[in-house]
Design an enzyme around this catalytic site. Sequence first.
Site, PDB file in Angstrom:
ATOM      1  N   ASP A  23       9.174   2.739   0.622  1.00 12.61           N
ATOM      2  CA  ASP A  23       8.068   3.411   1.294  1.00 12.61           C
ATOM      3  C   ASP A  23       8.183   3.101   2.786  1.00 12.61           C
ATOM      4  OD1 ASP A  23       5.712   4.247   2.425  1.00 12.61           O
ATOM      5  OD2 ASP A  23       4.427   3.452   0.831  1.00 12.61           O
TER       6      ASP A  23
ATOM      7  N   TYR B 241       0.850  -1.191   0.000  1.00 14.27           N
ATOM      8  CA  TYR B 241       0.000   0.000   0.000  1.00 14.27           C
ATOM      9  C   TYR B 241       0.882   1.236   0.000  1.00 14.27           C
ATOM     10  CZ  TYR B 241      -3.533   3.424   1.250  1.00 14.27           C
ATOM     11  OH  TYR B 241      -4.366   4.513   1.250  1.00 14.27           O
TER      12      TYR B 241
ATOM     13  N   LYS C 156       3.744   9.627   9.182  1.00 10.72           N
ATOM     14  CA  LYS C 156       3.448   9.166  10.527  1.00 10.72           C
ATOM     15  C   LYS C 156       4.404   9.745  11.577  1.00 10.72           C
ATOM     16  CE  LYS C 156       1.156   5.031   8.749  1.00 10.72           C
ATOM     17  NZ  LYS C 156      -0.245   5.425   8.913  1.00 10.72           N
TER      18      LYS C 156
END
Length: 446
Positions: free
Chosen positions: A234, A142, A263
Amino acid sequence: MNHERSRTLYDRALSVIPGGVNSSVRAIQPYPFFVQRGDGAHVIDADGNRYVDYVMGYGPLLLGHSLPEPVQAAIQSTASDGPMYGAPTEIEVDLAEFVTRNVPSVEMVRFVNSGTEATVSAIRLARGYTGREKIVVISSGYHGAQPSTLVEGDADDPTPSTPGIPESFTQHTLPVPFNDEERLRAVLSEHGDDVAAVITEPILGNTGIVAPTDDYHQTLRELCDGIGALLIFDEVITGFRVGGLQCAQGKLGVMPDITTFGKIVGGGFPVGAIGGRTEIIEQFTPSGDVFQSGTFSGHPVTMAAGLATLEFVAENDVYDHVNALGGQLRSGIRDILADRAPEYTVVGTDSMFKTVFTRADSPVQAGDCTDGCRQDRSCPRFSECPKSGADVRRGETDRWERLFWPAMKDQGVFLTPNQFESQFVSYAHTEADIEDTLEAYKAFFE
């Protein structure tokens, strides 16, 4: 537990918010509980119910909900100076210097507003830098809500994974399974001259936490070098959580060309970042020709929160604490499952953990992987442990969502609501929280 107020809030939300939630994963059946506030490693919902929290905002809250005084002070001081300016501030330089000083592959960094924005920008940058159009993505990985990666199928027949993406977009995306070196070699051999980049999570974090097999990323690095493509890691989930301040790339010993962050680097506020070698990152405007811009990029409150968080982490025993508790959780869950559900797999590393309800024809106990699956070829379970997102999806998803998650919630343990998203330990968690959580696991698997 009483959830009357949450039910009422959800009823109201359905009238004004699609599905009653602002992120699809929050759509818990029959309705989500609404959080009123956080307290250390816990959340308290609108009805006053208290839960030990392992969602932690889906990863950003490394320090928990009650921020240490230096972090709280930095946020409040910066916010009191003014919300934002549309001009550079010193704090964004300070945070950029911290990131480049600690992450092995990052010499320069551009801040944006979300992990999705970071991966969108990174892929555009890779295409602009190489002059190529195709992107290799990992199936079931993702990389945010963006057209280039919301693609399923395989490299021979890629299709959009959601309505709203034209079929023509998918001709530039080549999906390959995680940990499948043979398929990866075949796709890069066929399309190599057209491939701008391969983008992957170092550890799959949205499909049950799948670790790489031996030398998988080293092989990926060599294959990218061989065809002149860029390697994008990522690290939106793993960044500053796995591998400490060096991130997962430091732990794995692999240097990507571009890294995306989110994050934790924003200390719990909206953030994204794209880092890498100077010659690549400088291709962003205004120093280069690849357009990238954003009104809220480098937002001073986010920058202050991120820097204060990372400085606190660097000066205290945060990683020792969270990683030790993560290990206790994984080994404790593994011991529970060994007797009661040996076909299930405990996964995770550092402060990430998950139990995947894997299926096995003849389940056997794990070998030395007492601290979560390590893809150890000598382990008796090696052939049965998940190697890709597809392996996780073949698990007992309905049992996880409809039986396990509600049972844990009723015992005051807040987990991510399906067997795909990672769960996280924070600096605010204690050994008592771990013990209570393991007792809840025991109660479910009795």
